[in-house]
Design an enzyme around this catalytic site. Structure first.
Site, mmCIF file in Angstrom:
data_model
loop_
_atom_site.group_PDB
_atom_site.id
_atom_site.type_symbol
_atom_site.label_atom_id
_atom_site.label_comp_id
_atom_site.label_asym_id
_atom_site.label_seq_id
_atom_site.Cartn_x
_atom_site.Cartn_y
_atom_site.Cartn_z
ATOM 1 N N PRO A 10 -6.686 0.075 -4.029
ATOM 2 C CA PRO A 10 -6.569 -0.682 -4.590
ATOM 3 C C PRO A 10 -5.079 -1.647 -4.152
ATOM 4 O O PRO A 10 -3.642 -0.445 -3.929
ATOM 5 C CB PRO A 10 -5.777 0.293 -5.800
ATOM 6 C CG PRO A 10 -6.151 1.173 -5.101
ATOM 7 C CD PRO A 10 -6.941 1.429 -4.527
ATOM 8 N N ASN A 11 -4.596 -3.005 -4.536
ATOM 9 C CA ASN A 11 -3.123 -3.315 -4.008
ATOM 10 C C ASN A 11 -2.698 -3.758 -2.871
ATOM 11 O O ASN A 11 -2.065 -4.226 -2.389
ATOM 12 C CB ASN A 11 -2.081 -2.123 -5.121
ATOM 13 C CG ASN A 11 -2.307 -2.868 -6.012
ATOM 14 O OD1 ASN A 11 -2.811 -3.297 -7.110
ATOM 15 N ND2 ASN A 11 -2.621 -1.218 -6.510
ATOM 16 N N ARG A 18 3.831 -8.489 -1.438
ATOM 17 C CA ARG A 18 4.054 -7.241 -2.605
ATOM 18 C C ARG A 18 5.472 -5.615 -1.943
ATOM 19 O O ARG A 18 4.936 -5.597 -0.496
ATOM 20 C CB ARG A 18 2.949 -5.658 -2.792
ATOM 21 C CG ARG A 18 3.562 -4.446 -3.657
ATOM 22 C CD ARG A 18 1.834 -4.035 -3.260
ATOM 23 N NE ARG A 18 2.302 -2.334 -4.038
ATOM 24 C CZ ARG A 18 1.648 -1.151 -4.061
ATOM 25 N NH1 ARG A 18 0.740 -1.454 -3.248
ATOM 26 N NH2 ARG A 18 1.917 -0.074 -4.707
ATOM 27 N N TYR A 23 6.806 -2.377 2.420
ATOM 28 C CA TYR A 23 5.121 -2.203 3.176
ATOM 29 C C TYR A 23 5.827 -3.706 4.064
ATOM 30 O O TYR A 23 4.608 -3.707 4.258
ATOM 31 C CB TYR A 23 4.337 -3.240 1.426
ATOM 32 C CG TYR A 23 4.142 -1.689 0.889
ATOM 33 C CD1 TYR A 23 3.266 -0.658 1.049
ATOM 34 C CD2 TYR A 23 4.066 -1.832 -0.834
ATOM 35 C CE1 TYR A 23 2.726 0.100 0.189
ATOM 36 C CE2 TYR A 23 4.216 -1.016 -1.217
ATOM 37 C CZ TYR A 23 3.627 -0.134 -0.972
ATOM 38 O OH TYR A 23 3.878 1.146 -1.486
ATOM 39 N N ASN A 72 -7.233 4.014 3.656
ATOM 40 C CA ASN A 72 -5.981 4.206 2.711
ATOM 41 C C ASN A 72 -6.447 3.607 1.593
ATOM 42 O O ASN A 72 -6.650 2.396 1.102
ATOM 43 C CB ASN A 72 -4.158 3.276 3.188
ATOM 44 C CG ASN A 72 -3.336 2.916 2.826
ATOM 45 O OD1 ASN A 72 -3.702 3.181 1.483
ATOM 46 N ND2 ASN A 72 -2.577 2.677 2.893
ATOM 47 N N ALA A 75 -3.306 4.222 -4.155
ATOM 48 C CA ALA A 75 -3.061 5.401 -5.360
ATOM 49 C C ALA A 75 -4.153 6.035 -5.995
ATOM 50 O O ALA A 75 -4.200 7.286 -6.519
ATOM 51 C CB ALA A 75 -2.931 4.118 -6.495
ATOM 52 N N HIS A 78 -4.260 10.210 -5.045
ATOM 53 C CA HIS A 78 -2.604 10.556 -6.373
ATOM 54 C C HIS A 78 -4.014 10.732 -7.003
ATOM 55 O O HIS A 78 -3.693 11.730 -7.793
ATOM 56 C CB HIS A 78 -1.671 10.433 -6.305
ATOM 57 C CG HIS A 78 -1.240 9.784 -4.833
ATOM 58 N ND1 HIS A 78 -0.965 10.583 -3.780
ATOM 59 C CD2 HIS A 78 -0.982 8.831 -5.190
ATOM 60 C CE1 HIS A 78 -0.460 9.709 -3.351
ATOM 61 N NE2 HIS A 78 -0.500 8.768 -3.529
ATOM 62 N N ASP A 85 -14.131 14.103 -3.160
ATOM 63 C CA ASP A 85 -15.702 14.075 -2.419
ATOM 64 C C ASP A 85 -16.582 13.129 -1.988
ATOM 65 O O ASP A 85 -17.257 14.069 -0.921
ATOM 66 C CB ASP A 85 -16.845 14.133 -3.857
ATOM 67 C CG ASP A 85 -15.782 15.976 -4.908
ATOM 68 O OD1 ASP A 85 -15.497 16.543 -4.137
ATOM 69 O OD2 ASP A 85 -16.229 15.493 -6.783
ATOM 70 N N GLU A 96 -6.923 9.847 6.776
ATOM 71 C CA GLU A 96 -5.837 9.237 5.799
ATOM 72 C C GLU A 96 -4.924 8.397 6.010
ATOM 73 O O GLU A 96 -4.146 9.351 7.097
ATOM 74 C CB GLU A 96 -5.682 10.827 5.062
ATOM 75 C CG GLU A 96 -4.749 9.815 3.781
ATOM 76 C CD GLU A 96 -4.564 11.156 2.732
ATOM 77 O OE1 GLU A 96 -4.002 11.028 1.847
ATOM 78 O OE2 GLU A 96 -4.446 12.232 3.341
ATOM 79 N N HIS A 98 -0.946 6.039 5.329
ATOM 80 C CA HIS A 98 -0.230 5.638 4.518
ATOM 81 C C HIS A 98 1.084 4.784 4.648
ATOM 82 O O HIS A 98 0.905 5.446 6.179
ATOM 83 C CB HIS A 98 0.552 6.588 3.457
ATOM 84 C CG HIS A 98 -0.556 7.070 2.657
ATOM 85 N ND1 HIS A 98 -1.558 6.451 1.636
ATOM 86 C CD2 HIS A 98 -1.431 8.469 2.519
ATOM 87 C CE1 HIS A 98 -2.661 7.227 0.946
ATOM 88 N NE2 HIS A 98 -2.115 8.868 1.770
ATOM 89 N N SER A 100 3.758 4.170 3.113
ATOM 90 C CA SER A 100 5.414 4.950 3.685
ATOM 91 C C SER A 100 4.984 5.498 3.381
ATOM 92 O O SER A 100 3.957 6.122 3.738
ATOM 93 C CB SER A 100 5.537 4.505 1.947
ATOM 94 O OG SER A 100 4.279 4.313 1.264
ATOM 95 N N ARG A 105 8.763 9.066 -2.326
ATOM 96 C CA ARG A 105 8.358 8.537 -2.541
ATOM 97 C C ARG A 105 8.836 9.370 -3.845
ATOM 98 O O ARG A 105 8.557 10.125 -4.332
ATOM 99 C CB ARG A 105 7.209 7.547 -2.815
ATOM 100 C CG ARG A 105 7.793 6.595 -1.994
ATOM 101 C CD ARG A 105 6.483 5.808 -1.206
ATOM 102 N NE ARG A 105 6.545 4.473 -2.679
ATOM 103 C CZ ARG A 105 5.603 3.894 -3.082
ATOM 104 N NH1 ARG A 105 4.496 4.179 -1.868
ATOM 105 N NH2 ARG A 105 5.740 3.288 -3.630
#
Length: 138
Positions: A10-11, A18, A23, A72, A75, A78, A85, A96, A98, A100, A105
């Site tokens: 998302p995003n 953004r 970013y 990635n 959100a 988390h 799963d 994985e 990210h 940032s 954060r």
């Protein structure tokens, strides 16, 4: 030729617009074209969705036939036990990533439901995090 999939959550479709101080100003499409040119001997595909179930469906779809997945989950990292799963249930290794440093954060970003099932985690290097993940599969 290695077959790799980048999956963004998302995003991340808003990259370049953004919060550029976090970013950067490059869109993901621009960055993706750059790494495809830099790695012509890698079959590289890209998928993005803001919807948790669609991310899980894509993991299921490619998780038995690709050489690697760079994820990635934004959100959902988390919050989504379901994505964690899904990674546990597939054979393709997942890195994985990210953009940032999530540990620098908000406190809630320090927990990942993906990390326990991932091959590795790369964070805090901007868009280069994706390239470092790609290199881990070569």
């Amino acid at each position: 030729m290695k077959k790799l999939m980048i999956i963004n959550g998302p995003n991340l479709n808003l990259l370049g617009k953004r919060e550029p101080q976090i970013y950067g100003s490059l869109t993901f499409t621009e960055f993706f074209e750059e790494i495809k040119e830099k790695y012509p001997n890698v079959s590289l595909e890209y998928y993005q969705s803001n919807i948790e179930g669609e991310l899980i469906d894509k993991l299921h779809e490619v998780g038995f036939s690709y050489d690697g997945i760079i994820l990635n989950a934004g959100a959902y990292t988390h919050t989504s036990i379901g994505i964690g799963d899904a990674i546990k249930g597939i054979e393709t290794p997942v890195v994985e990533v990210h953009i940032s440093n999530t540990f620098g954060r908000e406190e809630f970003r320090h927990q990942s439901y993906i990390s326990p099932n991932a091959k590795g985690v790369i964070l805090g290097f901007g868009l280069q995090s994706y390239e470092l993940a790609l290199e881990s599969f070569l």
